[in-house]
Design a protein around this motif. Structure first.
Motif, short mmCIF file in Angstrom:
data_model
loop_
_atom_site.label_atom_id
_atom_site.label_comp_id
_atom_site.label_asym_id
_atom_site.label_seq_id
_atom_site.Cartn_x
_atom_site.Cartn_y
_atom_site.Cartn_z
N VAL A 1 68.45 -66.25 17.32
CA VAL A 1 68.27 -65.18 15.56
C VAL A 1 67.00 -64.45 15.84
O VAL A 1 67.49 -63.42 15.60
N TRP A 2 66.17 -65.13 15.42
CA TRP A 2 64.65 -64.01 15.30
C TRP A 2 64.57 -63.03 16.44
O TRP A 2 64.25 -61.57 16.73
N PHE A 3 64.93 -63.45 18.27
CA PHE A 3 64.57 -62.37 18.97
C PHE A 3 66.00 -61.22 19.17
O PHE A 3 65.78 -60.30 19.19
N ALA A 4 66.89 -61.51 17.88
CA ALA A 4 68.36 -60.73 18.45
C ALA A 4 67.65 -60.17 17.69
O ALA A 4 68.21 -58.99 17.42
N LEU A 5 67.39 -59.99 16.79
CA LEU A 5 66.83 -59.46 15.56
C LEU A 5 65.26 -58.76 15.42
O LEU A 5 65.12 -57.11 14.59
N CYS A 6 64.08 -59.00 15.92
CA CYS A 6 63.86 -58.02 16.90
C CYS A 6 63.49 -57.43 17.79
O CYS A 6 63.43 -56.34 17.72
N LYS A 7 65.19 -57.39 17.95
CA LYS A 7 65.49 -56.43 19.34
C LYS A 7 66.04 -55.72 18.33
O LYS A 7 65.95 -54.20 19.11
N ASN A 8 66.58 -55.26 17.40
CA ASN A 8 67.62 -54.67 17.10
C ASN A 8 66.73 -53.77 16.23
O ASN A 8 66.99 -52.59 16.39
N GLN A 9 65.84 -54.47 15.50
CA GLN A 9 64.61 -53.80 14.86
C GLN A 9 63.54 -52.70 15.94
O GLN A 9 62.79 -52.23 15.17
N ASP A 10 64.04 -52.94 16.83
CA ASP A 10 62.28 -52.04 18.16
C ASP A 10 61.35 -53.57 17.48
O ASP A 10 60.10 -52.38 16.77
N VAL A 11 61.35 -54.52 17.25
CA VAL A 11 59.65 -54.67 17.05
C VAL A 11 58.78 -54.90 18.49
O VAL A 11 59.81 -55.48 18.79
N PRO A 12 57.75 -54.64 18.52
CA PRO A 12 57.56 -54.82 19.42
C PRO A 12 57.30 -56.43 20.10
O PRO A 12 56.77 -57.01 19.78
N ARG A 13 57.13 -56.58 21.62
CA ARG A 13 57.78 -57.52 22.39
C ARG A 13 56.08 -58.62 21.70
O ARG A 13 56.32 -59.82 21.39
N GLU A 14 55.15 -58.03 21.45
CA GLU A 14 53.70 -59.10 21.38
C GLU A 14 53.78 -59.47 20.01
O GLU A 14 53.34 -60.67 19.86
N ARG A 15 54.89 -59.35 19.08
CA ARG A 15 54.47 -59.35 18.06
C ARG A 15 55.99 -60.58 17.47
O ARG A 15 55.99 -61.02 16.25
N TRP A 16 56.68 -60.58 18.88
CA TRP A 16 57.49 -61.50 18.76
C TRP A 16 57.70 -63.35 17.56
O TRP A 16 58.19 -63.66 17.13
N TRP A 17 56.04 -63.46 18.24
CA TRP A 17 55.89 -64.66 17.97
C TRP A 17 55.80 -65.03 16.86
O TRP A 17 55.18 -66.52 16.21
N GLY A 18 54.91 -64.22 15.95
CA GLY A 18 54.15 -64.17 14.57
C GLY A 18 53.04 -63.68 14.80
O GLY A 18 52.44 -63.73 16.17
N PRO A 19 52.22 -63.73 13.78
CA PRO A 19 50.84 -63.32 13.41
C PRO A 19 49.80 -64.66 14.23
O PRO A 19 48.67 -64.03 15.06
N ASP A 20 50.45 -65.51 14.23
CA ASP A 20 49.44 -66.82 14.98
C ASP A 20 50.36 -67.15 15.87
O ASP A 20 49.40 -68.51 16.04
N MET A 21 50.54 -67.47 16.64
CA MET A 21 51.23 -67.99 17.82
C MET A 21 51.16 -66.86 19.37
O MET A 21 51.78 -65.74 18.94
N GLU A 22 51.34 -67.00 20.25
CA GLU A 22 51.41 -66.99 21.12
C GLU A 22 52.70 -67.26 22.02
O GLU A 22 52.46 -68.16 21.87
N PRO A 23 53.39 -67.29 23.00
CA PRO A 23 54.29 -67.23 23.94
C PRO A 23 53.97 -67.96 24.90
O PRO A 23 52.46 -68.06 24.98
N LYS A 24 54.46 -69.30 25.15
CA LYS A 24 54.08 -69.86 26.05
C LYS A 24 54.69 -69.96 27.19
O LYS A 24 55.57 -69.28 27.71
N ARG A 25 53.37 -69.56 28.65
CA ARG A 25 53.49 -69.25 29.89
C ARG A 25 54.18 -71.00 30.21
O ARG A 25 53.91 -71.08 30.33
#
Length: 73
Positions: free
Chosen positions: A49-73
């Motif tokens: 749900v969060w990723f779908a909302l981020c896409k819809n609202q044009d949130v930059p990908r680097e902010r999809w994980w929140g202010p204190d989390m980085e995506p797991k590689r």
């Protein structure tokens, strides 16, 4: 992602008032033409749900994980 984390990130990204409005009123095709609130109430994964909302609202990908989390590689 836990539901509590979803709401923390929502408030951080959009603010409390706008975040609440987006969750209640935004219909997302990616979620089967449901609002985020409907999708969550019907058991959809909060991260989906969060990723779908981020896409819809044009949130930059680097902010999809929140202010204190980085995506797991």
């Amino acid at each position: 992602m836990r539901l509590s984390r979803f709401y923390q990130m929502l408030e951080h990204e959009f603010g409390a008032g706008q975040g609440r409005m987006l969750v209640q009123d935004t219909v997302l095709g990616e979620l089967g033409h449901r609002t985020p609130e409907q999708a969550l109430n019907q058991g959809e994964d909060p991260k989906t749900v969060w990723f779908a909302l981020c896409k819809n609202q044009d949130v930059p990908r680097e902010r999809w994980w929140g202010p204190d989390m980085e995506p797991k590689r």
